[in-house]
Scaffold this motif. Structure first.
Motif, PDB file in Angstrom:
ATOM      1  N   ASN A  33       0.866  -1.191   0.000  1.00 34.12           N
ATOM      2  CA  ASN A  33       0.000   0.000   0.000  1.00 34.12           C
ATOM      3  C   ASN A  33       0.903   1.242   0.000  1.00 34.12           C
ATOM      4  O   ASN A  33       1.789   1.356   0.855  1.00 34.12           O
ATOM      5  CB  ASN A  33      -0.875  -0.034   1.264  1.00 34.12           C
ATOM      6  N   PRO A  34       0.702   2.170  -0.922  1.00 36.00           N
ATOM      7  CA  PRO A  34       1.587   3.335  -0.980  1.00 36.00           C
ATOM      8  C   PRO A  34       1.615   4.164   0.313  1.00 36.00           C
ATOM      9  O   PRO A  34       2.511   4.980   0.510  1.00 36.00           O
ATOM     10  CB  PRO A  34       1.024   4.170  -2.136  1.00 36.00           C
ATOM     11  N   SER A  35       0.643   3.945   1.199  1.00 36.61           N
ATOM     12  CA  SER A  35       0.659   4.685   2.475  1.00 36.61           C
ATOM     13  C   SER A  35       1.410   3.926   3.564  1.00 36.61           C
ATOM     14  O   SER A  35       1.578   4.441   4.673  1.00 36.61           O
ATOM     15  CB  SER A  35      -0.770   4.952   2.954  1.00 36.61           C
ATOM     16  N   SER A  36       1.838   2.688   3.276  1.00 38.83           N
ATOM     17  CA  SER A  36       2.531   1.896   4.301  1.00 38.83           C
ATOM     18  C   SER A  36       3.986   2.318   4.418  1.00 38.83           C
ATOM     19  O   SER A  36       4.590   2.769   3.444  1.00 38.83           O
ATOM     20  CB  SER A  36       2.463   0.403   3.961  1.00 38.83           C
ATOM     21  N   LEU A  37       4.521   2.121   5.630  1.00 40.80           N
ATOM     22  CA  LEU A  37       5.853   2.678   5.915  1.00 40.80           C
ATOM     23  C   LEU A  37       7.004   1.739   5.548  1.00 40.80           C
ATOM     24  O   LEU A  37       8.143   2.161   5.473  1.00 40.80           O
ATOM     25  CB  LEU A  37       5.947   3.052   7.395  1.00 40.80           C
ATOM     26  N   TYR A  38       6.725   0.455   5.345  1.00 40.55           N
ATOM     27  CA  TYR A  38       7.818  -0.468   5.020  1.00 40.55           C
ATOM     28  C   TYR A  38       8.206  -0.365   3.557  1.00 40.55           C
ATOM     29  O   TYR A  38       7.544   0.363   2.797  1.00 40.55           O
ATOM     30  CB  TYR A  38       7.454  -1.913   5.403  1.00 40.55           C
ATOM     31  N   ARG A  39       9.231  -1.167   3.192  1.00 41.39           N
ATOM     32  CA  ARG A  39       9.910  -0.957   1.912  1.00 41.39           C
ATOM     33  C   ARG A  39       8.984  -1.034   0.684  1.00 41.39           C
ATOM     34  O   ARG A  39       9.002  -0.137  -0.161  1.00 41.39           O
ATOM     35  CB  ARG A  39      11.055  -1.989   1.780  1.00 41.39           C
ATOM     36  N   ILE A  40       8.151  -2.079   0.608  1.00 36.57           N
ATOM     37  CA  ILE A  40       7.347  -2.198  -0.626  1.00 36.57           C
ATOM     38  C   ILE A  40       6.247  -1.126  -0.684  1.00 36.57           C
ATOM     39  O   ILE A  40       5.755  -0.796  -1.760  1.00 36.57           O
ATOM     40  CB  ILE A  40       6.765  -3.624  -0.861  1.00 36.57           C
ATOM     41  N   GLY A  41       5.882  -0.592   0.471  1.00 39.61           N
ATOM     42  CA  GLY A  41       4.926   0.521   0.491  1.00 39.61           C
ATOM     43  C   GLY A  41       5.603   1.808   0.039  1.00 39.61           C
ATOM     44  O   GLY A  41       5.072   2.549  -0.788  1.00 39.61           O
ATOM     45  N   ARG A  42       6.801   2.030   0.598  1.00 39.17           N
ATOM     46  CA  ARG A  42       7.534   3.260   0.232  1.00 39.17           C
ATOM     47  C   ARG A  42       7.872   3.251  -1.261  1.00 39.17           C
ATOM     48  O   ARG A  42       7.790   4.272  -1.933  1.00 39.17           O
ATOM     49  CB  ARG A  42       8.818   3.379   1.053  1.00 39.17           C
ATOM     50  N   ALA A  43       8.237   2.061  -1.751  1.00 43.12           N
ATOM     51  CA  ALA A  43       8.579   1.952  -3.183  1.00 43.12           C
ATOM     52  C   ALA A  43       7.359   2.318  -4.037  1.00 43.12           C
ATOM     53  O   ALA A  43       7.482   3.001  -5.063  1.00 43.12           O
ATOM     54  CB  ALA A  43       9.041   0.540  -3.509  1.00 43.12           C
ATOM     55  N   ALA A  44       6.194   1.879  -3.596  1.00 39.33           N
ATOM     56  CA  ALA A  44       4.969   2.179  -4.349  1.00 39.33           C
ATOM     57  C   ALA A  44       4.699   3.689  -4.346  1.00 39.33           C
ATOM     58  O   ALA A  44       4.353   4.274  -5.377  1.00 39.33           O
ATOM     59  CB  ALA A  44       3.786   1.417  -3.757  1.00 39.33           C
TER      60      ALA A  44
END
Ligand SMILES: Cc1ncc(COP(=O)(O)O)c(C=O)c1O
Length: 410
Positions: A33-44
């Protein structure tokens, strides 16, 4: 094998290979999720902002904000398509502080229903809307626009190019007139982006709607460009995404596909559209050889891939179904609703008589079409129109019987 020719690119376009490849990782590996703080979220989130910058550059949306030539991203709002962008622009602006209490909107009679019905809904809330006339080619009447603008006009919304007849409007002139009256200017450029040059700064555009699937991006994703300083009321409330204007978890892959398709379309624009225009000219020449056929729209100021016609003594729906049997996809402005055929509001606005407007055909070509496709379309349309006329009660002795036709359509 039966031939299949897709000639309805104004309805939607096939996804480009580049857009598909760009989307894949965001559908599979990077699903955060683009609002999530972990890597795959931040990448999004990062990829979404890159997509925003790409769209901004393609529209020349803003001046670079730093030496790396990054563009101010805040002006590109992702939406769920062109209709949502139109709704956000018109509703959001009229309800927002930028309208400054003014209650008047100016639009045209040939807008897409995403604009027309939004305006009609606002009329029910007490706003006043002027629907400008167009001439026989579908161009808005600038003198009428001048007369209608007043101190109460908050917004002028006129499409860049029409979806049925391809007519391109004098956008820069319209924007100037709107601004001179103290109003903002929105354009529905859903059919224009990727098919003609658009420069929001040079054209004086305050808000612009676009939709990915009209230029070989995915369906269900669009953009509203909003010039810095134009304040809008949110369209969807919730988690505050898209500057709080359109809440909801972003369609990461869709937005990235949109940007990739747009970049591809805009970079090769002149070459691709030159090719498409040549195909369209060949198509028009061939189809116009059919007797009692009229070409609709502006012959000069028009989208390169749009060919639109009306055939006397023909019903559009029957024509489309027969063309489909022969493997040709096109469309008609007539829609069968509640048992009667309603001719398109666009064809009525350009002054076509009811009984003729029923026989409309829109063929819209893209860069994936070939000369062979065009020749097959011409052959098929000629054959189908001949067959339908032979069966028609309003066709007699090789010509239309207009009295019978007007009795039929009332
Ligand atoms: C001129 C115009 N505006 C708006 C839309 C709506 O776009 P979408 O289908 O992405 O909602 C269309 C779609 O055909 C269109 O042609």
């Amino acid at each position: 094998m039966k031939k299949f020719v897709y000639a309805d690119n104004a309805a939607t376009t096939p996804l480009s290979e580049t857009a598909f490849e760009a989307m894949k990782p965001w559908l599979t590996e990077y699903y955060g999720n683009p609002s999530s703080l972990y890597r795959i979220g931040r990448a999004a989130k990062e990829a979404l902002n890159e997509a925003r910058a790409t769209v901004g550059k393609c529209l020349n949306a803003a001046m670079p904000v730093n030496e790396a030539n990054d563009y101010a991203p805040g002006e590109i709002i992702f939406t769920a398509g062109g209709s949502q962008a139109d709704n956000l622009a018109i509703r959001g602006f009229m309800h927002g502080p930028g309208a400054k209490g003014r209650k008047h909107i100016v639009t045209s009679k040939i807008e897409h229903h995403a604009v027309l019905y939004t305006c009609e809904a606002l009329e029910k809330e007490g706003f006043r809307v002027t629907y400008l006339d167009v001439d026989k080619q579908g161009r808005v009447d600038l003198e009428q626009l001048k007369r209608e603008l007043s101190e109460d006009t908050a917004l002028v919304t006129i499409m860049a190019a029409n979806n049925e007849i391809g007519t391109i409007q004098p956008i820069r002139e319209i924007a100037e007139l709107a601004h001179a009256a103290g109003a903002k200017f929105h354009t529905d450029a859903v059919q224009a982006v990727g098919h003609m040059h658009i420069d929001v700064q040079e054209m004086g555009i305050d808000m612009l709607s676009l939709s990915a699937h009209k230029f070989r991006g995915p369906r269900g994703v669009g953009v509203l460009y909003v010039k810095k300083g134009v304040a809008l009321e949110p369209l969807v409330y919730g988690g505050g995404q898209e500057r709080g204007l359109v809440s909801g978890t972003e369609n990461t892959a869709g937005c990235i596909g949109l940007a990739a398709a747009m970049k591809e379309a805009v970079e090769g624009l002149d070459e691709k559209m030159g090719y498409v225009k040549k195909l369209t000219d060949r198509l028009v020449e061939g189809v116009m050889k059919i007797p009692y056929t009229h070409y609709t729209g502006d012959p000069v100021n028009r989208l390169p891939g749009t060919a639109s016609f009306v055939f006397e003594a023909i019903e559009g729906e029957g024509l489309i179904l027969r063309l489909d049997l022969a493997g040709v996809c096109g469309s008609t402005g007539s829609a069968c609703s509640t048992g009667s055929l309603d001719p398109s509001h666009v064809l009525m606005a350009i002054g076509l008589p009811h009984e003729i407007a029923h026989g409309s055909l829109r063929l819209t070509l893209g860069e994936q079409n070939t000369e062979e496709d065009v020749d097959y379309i011409i052959e098929t349309v000629t054959q189908v129109v001949g067959t339908l006329r032979a069966m028609s009660p309003v066709w007699e002795d090789g010509r239309p019987n207009l009295t019978a036709a007007s009795n039929l359509h009332g």
